[in-house]
Design a protein around this motif. Structure first.
Motif: not given
Length: 195
Positions: A162-167
């Motif tokens: 549900t969170r934007y992730f750091a790729d």
């Protein structure tokens, strides 16, 4: 014939009375069971961050990760520290002779935010699953940031998704990639600084 009708009537009344009393007994038992289920369960979630001597949380962020990602995390945490953040993870907060679970639990409690490095190693680690649960519960209940950092090809758990992730897949501090790694670290640092 009058006697037969009266007997039949009394039998019917008795049967109805039995059904009614069984129903009320059932309702009373259900009520007792539902009262037991509604009792509050004591929370074991980490409380609000413990303030440092200066009044704020002791750490800006706690980093959870799998053992196999330790080298990547050391370099990543060093870059976050260069950006002015106080970073906690198990190797930083542990001291000889201390109990690991208490040390990590205290670091999570004393951190303003949480970050989890998602990889195949972290997804299969019992320790990381426990840290994930504590970090996610804290994020949901107290509004702390929870940042998923993806370094491997993994499917994020439902709450993390549900969170934007750091790729960071395929990226490390030595990879070049036209500064992509540095820009992503800087972006996380800005978010953790509240900018």
């Amino acid at each position: 014939m009058l006697v037969d009708t009266t007997g039949l009537f009394l039998s019917a009344v008795g049967a109805v009375a039995g059904v009614v009393s069984a129903y009320f007994a059932y309702v009373a038992v259900r009520h007792q069971l539902s009262r037991r289920r509604r009792r509050p369960v004591p929370s074991i979630a980490p409380p609000e961050p413990v303030p440092s001597a200066e009044g704020g949380p002791r750490y800006d962020v706690f980093v959870s990760y799998g053992r196999e990602d330790a080298d990547w995390v050391r370099a990543f945490a060093a870059r976050l520290r260069e950006a002015g953040l106080n970073v906690a993870y198990d190797e930083v907060v542990s001291r000889p002779g201390e109990i690991r679970v208490h040390t990590v639990e205290a670091a999570i409690r004393e951190a303003a935010h949480g970050l989890l490095v998602f990889s195949a190693a972290s997804m299969s680690s019992g320790w990381v699953r426990q840290e994930y649960a504590a970090l996610m519960q804290s994020s949901i209940e107290s509004g702390r940031l929870f940042i998923p950092v993806v370094v491997g090809d993994v499917e994020l758990p439902e709450f993390a998704a549900t969170r934007y992730f750091a790729d960071f897949r395929g990226l490390d501090d030595r990879s070049g990639h036209d500064g992509v790694y540095e820009r992503r670290v800087d972006e996380i640092a800005r978010v953790l600084h509240g900018r």
